[in-house]
Design a protein around this motif. Structure first.
Motif, mmCIF file in Angstrom:
data_model
loop_
_atom_site.group_PDB
_atom_site.id
_atom_site.type_symbol
_atom_site.label_atom_id
_atom_site.label_comp_id
_atom_site.label_asym_id
_atom_site.label_seq_id
_atom_site.Cartn_x
_atom_site.Cartn_y
_atom_site.Cartn_z
ATOM 1 N N TYR A 35 -18.226 -0.293 -10.412
ATOM 2 C CA TYR A 35 -18.913 -1.553 -10.220
ATOM 3 C C TYR A 35 -20.334 -1.434 -10.753
ATOM 4 O O TYR A 35 -20.962 -0.378 -10.663
ATOM 5 C CB TYR A 35 -18.959 -1.936 -8.734
ATOM 6 C CG TYR A 35 -17.648 -2.460 -8.194
ATOM 7 C CD1 TYR A 35 -16.610 -1.589 -7.879
ATOM 8 C CD2 TYR A 35 -17.431 -3.826 -8.043
ATOM 9 C CE1 TYR A 35 -15.397 -2.075 -7.407
ATOM 10 C CE2 TYR A 35 -16.230 -4.318 -7.572
ATOM 11 C CZ TYR A 35 -15.212 -3.435 -7.259
ATOM 12 O OH TYR A 35 -14.011 -3.911 -6.800
ATOM 13 N N ASN A 96 -4.228 -3.711 -0.079
ATOM 14 C CA ASN A 96 -5.562 -4.328 -0.041
ATOM 15 C C ASN A 96 -6.402 -3.638 1.020
ATOM 16 O O ASN A 96 -6.503 -4.096 2.148
ATOM 17 C CB ASN A 96 -5.439 -5.810 0.289
ATOM 18 C CG ASN A 96 -4.764 -6.575 -0.823
ATOM 19 O OD1 ASN A 96 -3.731 -6.168 -1.333
ATOM 20 N ND2 ASN A 96 -5.345 -7.686 -1.202
ATOM 21 N N HIS B 31 -7.957 -11.939 2.108
ATOM 22 C CA HIS B 31 -8.502 -10.674 2.592
ATOM 23 C C HIS B 31 -10.014 -10.688 2.420
ATOM 24 O O HIS B 31 -10.507 -10.992 1.339
ATOM 25 C CB HIS B 31 -7.919 -9.502 1.801
ATOM 26 C CG HIS B 31 -6.434 -9.414 1.858
ATOM 27 N ND1 HIS B 31 -5.766 -8.526 2.670
ATOM 28 C CD2 HIS B 31 -5.473 -10.119 1.207
ATOM 29 C CE1 HIS B 31 -4.468 -8.687 2.516
ATOM 30 N NE2 HIS B 31 -4.260 -9.638 1.645
ATOM 31 N N TYR B 48 -12.613 -5.087 7.859
ATOM 32 C CA TYR B 48 -11.651 -5.729 6.948
ATOM 33 C C TYR B 48 -10.837 -6.726 7.774
ATOM 34 O O TYR B 48 -10.278 -6.370 8.807
ATOM 35 C CB TYR B 48 -10.784 -4.642 6.326
ATOM 36 C CG TYR B 48 -9.482 -5.070 5.668
ATOM 37 C CD1 TYR B 48 -8.383 -4.221 5.709
ATOM 38 C CD2 TYR B 48 -9.361 -6.284 4.989
ATOM 39 C CE1 TYR B 48 -7.186 -4.562 5.105
ATOM 40 C CE2 TYR B 48 -8.167 -6.634 4.389
ATOM 41 C CZ TYR B 48 -7.080 -5.766 4.445
ATOM 42 O OH TYR B 48 -5.896 -6.113 3.837
ATOM 43 N N SER B 95 -10.285 -10.401 -1.672
ATOM 44 C CA SER B 95 -9.243 -10.066 -2.640
ATOM 45 C C SER B 95 -8.003 -10.896 -2.311
ATOM 46 O O SER B 95 -7.824 -11.342 -1.177
ATOM 47 C CB SER B 95 -8.935 -8.560 -2.620
ATOM 48 O OG SER B 95 -8.350 -8.179 -1.394
ATOM 49 N N PRO B 96 -7.141 -11.087 -3.311
ATOM 50 C CA PRO B 96 -5.943 -11.886 -3.072
ATOM 51 C C PRO B 96 -4.875 -11.090 -2.339
ATOM 52 O O PRO B 96 -4.982 -9.879 -2.166
ATOM 53 C CB PRO B 96 -5.493 -12.256 -4.485
ATOM 54 C CG PRO B 96 -6.019 -11.164 -5.342
ATOM 55 C CD PRO B 96 -7.294 -10.682 -4.706
ATOM 56 N N GLN B 97 -3.809 -11.777 -1.941
ATOM 57 C CA GLN B 97 -2.747 -11.158 -1.172
ATOM 58 C C GLN B 97 -1.964 -10.137 -1.990
ATOM 59 O O GLN B 97 -1.522 -9.121 -1.498
ATOM 60 C CB GLN B 97 -1.776 -12.241 -0.649
ATOM 61 C CG GLN B 97 -0.540 -11.701 0.050
ATOM 62 C CD GLN B 97 -0.861 -10.910 1.294
ATOM 63 O OE1 GLN B 97 -1.822 -11.202 1.973
ATOM 64 N NE2 GLN B 97 -0.052 -9.904 1.597
ATOM 65 N N ASP B 98 -1.835 -10.432 -3.292
ATOM 66 C CA ASP B 98 -0.996 -9.619 -4.164
ATOM 67 C C ASP B 98 -1.391 -8.153 -4.114
ATOM 68 O O ASP B 98 -2.461 -7.781 -4.567
ATOM 69 C CB ASP B 98 -1.115 -10.167 -5.592
ATOM 70 C CG ASP B 98 -0.285 -9.378 -6.572
ATOM 71 O OD1 ASP B 98 -0.417 -9.634 -7.777
ATOM 72 O OD2 ASP B 98 0.485 -8.504 -6.154
ATOM 73 N N ARG B 99 -0.523 -7.310 -3.571
ATOM 74 C CA ARG B 99 -0.814 -5.874 -3.559
ATOM 75 C C ARG B 99 -0.863 -5.369 -4.995
ATOM 76 O O ARG B 99 -0.143 -5.805 -5.857
ATOM 77 C CB ARG B 99 0.269 -5.124 -2.780
ATOM 78 C CG ARG B 99 0.164 -5.333 -1.307
ATOM 79 C CD ARG B 99 1.350 -4.734 -0.588
ATOM 80 N NE ARG B 99 1.142 -4.840 0.857
ATOM 81 C CZ ARG B 99 0.910 -3.799 1.635
ATOM 82 N NH1 ARG B 99 0.879 -2.589 1.141
ATOM 83 N NH2 ARG B 99 0.731 -3.951 2.927
ATOM 84 N N LYS B 101 -3.533 -5.578 -6.758
ATOM 85 C CA LYS B 101 -4.726 -6.117 -7.382
ATOM 86 C C LYS B 101 -5.819 -5.062 -7.318
ATOM 87 O O LYS B 101 -6.011 -4.409 -6.313
ATOM 88 C CB LYS B 101 -5.193 -7.380 -6.668
ATOM 89 C CG LYS B 101 -4.348 -8.595 -6.981
ATOM 90 C CD LYS B 101 -4.524 -9.037 -8.409
ATOM 91 C CE LYS B 101 -3.725 -10.304 -8.687
ATOM 92 N NZ LYS B 101 -3.845 -10.726 -10.093
ATOM 93 N N ARG B 102 -6.567 -4.938 -8.399
ATOM 94 C CA ARG B 102 -7.458 -3.809 -8.514
ATOM 95 C C ARG B 102 -8.880 -4.122 -8.094
ATOM 96 O O ARG B 102 -9.689 -3.228 -7.929
ATOM 97 C CB ARG B 102 -7.468 -3.347 -9.964
ATOM 98 C CG ARG B 102 -6.077 -3.322 -10.571
ATOM 99 C CD ARG B 102 -6.091 -3.087 -12.042
ATOM 100 N NE ARG B 102 -7.044 -3.859 -12.781
ATOM 101 C CZ ARG B 102 -7.380 -3.574 -14.018
ATOM 102 N NH1 ARG B 102 -6.835 -2.537 -14.629
ATOM 103 N NH2 ARG B 102 -8.257 -4.313 -14.663
ATOM 104 N N GLU B 103 -9.175 -5.378 -7.971
ATOM 105 C CA GLU B 103 -10.573 -5.770 -7.916
ATOM 106 C C GLU B 103 -10.908 -6.478 -6.612
ATOM 107 O O GLU B 103 -10.109 -7.262 -6.099
ATOM 108 C CB GLU B 103 -10.845 -6.715 -9.090
ATOM 109 C CG GLU B 103 -12.235 -7.273 -9.182
ATOM 110 C CD GLU B 103 -12.368 -8.198 -10.382
ATOM 111 O OE1 GLU B 103 -11.403 -8.315 -11.168
ATOM 112 O OE2 GLU B 103 -13.436 -8.815 -10.510
ATOM 113 N N GLN B 104 -12.100 -6.168 -6.089
ATOM 114 C CA GLN B 104 -12.652 -6.963 -5.010
ATOM 115 C C GLN B 104 -13.786 -7.793 -5.590
ATOM 116 O O GLN B 104 -14.561 -7.322 -6.422
ATOM 117 C CB GLN B 104 -13.159 -6.080 -3.872
ATOM 118 C CG GLN B 104 -12.027 -5.391 -3.108
ATOM 119 C CD GLN B 104 -12.497 -4.595 -1.918
ATOM 120 O OE1 GLN B 104 -13.672 -4.573 -1.559
ATOM 121 N NE2 GLN B 104 -11.564 -3.922 -1.261
#
Lengths: 111, 115
Positions: A35, A96, B31, B48, B95-99, B101-104
């Motif tokens: 980041y 997540n 999230h 979280y 972040s989205p629900q989709d596990r 996903k790499r980015e916050q």
């Protein structure tokens, strides 16, 4: 415990290449992120490595070696606007989950 | 296409007062994460949440701090009886629900100053 080590400061000349290293010790590992944060600003995502090797995105590249618990961020053709703090962060669990951040490397680009 | 919004951007409180920090995640993200950043330091995870549930609060002090993410409305980080050591920048990320996903996605932060 969880720890990430990265240099506290780096100075480089405009137009040059700079590499920022990150070593980590975490309870689990599912990916290494980088980041960028300008003074007073929000962290913004640059790159992510879950598997060994090099990921390239324009002037920025990121590398990961899971066997060495090591990664780096490579910035090419440095510009003055690249002066910022750069943080490596580990996703220690699947899904997540929160990130574990290093303390950051302050990059100063000089003319 | 609004990103993560936080307010207020700056908050000044006297010792003993309460601080309420608000975070609206990216539309569609379920999230939410709160991080605290001290000067010249990295971000430290606090809590979280998913809608109406606290998933992990291992980084949050046991006393004076609480967080919620109601079904409707923003996520709230609440600090009661603030002390000087609470002065920091507080960042919210979503972040989205989709596990996988790499980015916050981070908001601009709330800079809390305790006098």
């Amino acid at each position: 415990g969880q720890s990430l080590e990265q240099p506290s400061e780096v100075t480089a000349v405009e137009g040059a290449i700079v590499q920022i290293n990150c070593t980590y010790q975490t309870s689990g590992f599912y990916g290494l992120s980088w980041y960028q944060q300008h003074d007073g600003g929000a962290p913004t995502f640059l790159s992510y490595n879950a598997l060994d090797g090099l990921e390239e995105t324009g002037r920025f590249s990121s590398f990961l070696s899971r066997s060495d618990s090591y990664g780096y961020l490579l910035l090419q053709e440095l510009q003055m606007k690249d002066s910022a703090s750069y943080f490596c962060a580990v996703r220690a669990h699947s899904g997540n989950t929160p990130l574990v951040f290093g303390k950051g490397t302050r990059l100063s680009v000089i003319a | 296409n609004a990103g993560v919004m936080q307010n207020p951007r700056h908050l000044v409180r006297r010792r003993g007062q309460e601080a309420r920090l608000r975070c609206s995640p990216v539309k569609g993200h379920s999230h939410v994460y709160w991080y605290r950043q001290l000067p010249e330091e990295g971000l430290k995870f606090m809590v979280y949440l998913q809608k109406e549930n606290i998933i992990d609060e291992s980084g949050m002090p046991k006393e004076r701090f609480s967080a919620e993410f109601p079904k409707e409305g923003p996520s709230i980080l609440r600090i009661q009886q603030v002390v000087r050591g609470d002065s920091a920048a507080y960042f919210c990320a979503s972040s989205p629900q989709d596990r996988g996903k790499r980015e916050q996605f981070f908001g601009p932060g709330t800079r809390l100053t305790v006098l």
